[in-house]
Design an enzyme around this catalytic site. Sequence first.
Site, short mmCIF file in Angstrom:
data_model
loop_
_atom_site.label_atom_id
_atom_site.label_comp_id
_atom_site.label_asym_id
_atom_site.label_seq_id
_atom_site.Cartn_x
_atom_site.Cartn_y
_atom_site.Cartn_z
N LEU A 188 -26.32 -23.90 16.65
CA LEU A 188 -25.81 -24.36 17.90
C LEU A 188 -25.00 -25.42 17.88
CD1 LEU A 188 -28.25 -22.69 20.69
CD2 LEU A 188 -26.63 -21.43 19.86
N ASP A 189 -23.37 -25.37 18.31
CA ASP A 189 -22.91 -26.71 18.42
C ASP A 189 -23.78 -27.83 19.22
OD1 ASP A 189 -20.97 -26.05 16.59
OD2 ASP A 189 -20.17 -25.42 19.10
N MET A 190 -23.55 -29.45 18.76
CA MET A 190 -24.34 -30.18 19.42
C MET A 190 -24.55 -30.52 21.04
SD MET A 190 -23.84 -33.95 18.14
CE MET A 190 -25.50 -35.31 19.09
N HIS B 212 -17.60 -23.84 15.70
CA HIS B 212 -16.91 -24.04 17.01
C HIS B 212 -15.61 -22.77 17.32
CE1 HIS B 212 -18.13 -28.04 17.52
NE2 HIS B 212 -17.01 -28.57 16.50
#
Length: 256
Positions: A103-105, A193
């Site tokens: 998962l993105d930050m 993203h």
Amino acid sequence: MKIRLDKFLSLTGAGTRSEVKKIIRKGSVTVNGEPVRDAGTIIDTQKDPVQYDGRYLTYEEHVYYMLNKPAGYVSATRDSRQKTVLELVPECGRRELFPAGRLDMDTEGLLLITDDGKLAHRLLSPSHHVDKTYLAYVSGFVTKEDIAAFHEGIDIGDEKRTLPAVLQVISAGEPGEKPESEVSVTIHEGRFHQIKRMFEARGKEVRYLKRIRMGPLVLDKNLKTGECRALTGEELSALMHADCDKTDHELYEEQF
């Protein structure tokens, strides 16, 4: 499974390999009711009961944790600059835990932490088409045209368009200076993203993103942000047999 006693103890959380060697030498560990002081003793994990500190130790070939990832953590095993999701998982001996997928930050939500590489590969392989569903808050009003575009696949600047995705509007909010839509998005891929770029291509900005489902595994509503727990037997069984129950077309048609 046959395994060295010291390795068995470390894998069941009794301590590091060096720590359990000391524990064994003190005679604090029993096998089949008898104290054993040789760390190299071979035991059968299915037949030989091992007891330490007043409790019987149970060996599991793999471990599986559900993590409700908070923003601000990277989905990696180690990072020299940022906090990693593994810092939120309890110590588990010398197991090589890793996040199954990423998962993105700044993205929150469901993340599977395991040491089972075979299962992780199957869940993440595009050929298995395991759905991933996200909750998002998006600037502006999401329209039927947006829903249709997601269903067709969107050009986000990569070599290929995205695979068909299912976009559903939960609420459109109240008209105002900065209208916002609450939506769910189901995708099969995990491009960089991806969901943010899909909405950007439609002229909208994702203001909040949270994964709530991965295949049959649904984020536990009682799991607070930053908390994790072991998967239940039912959840693990469902993951082992993960498959799509509905096609993208069926989910898309339900909206009209």
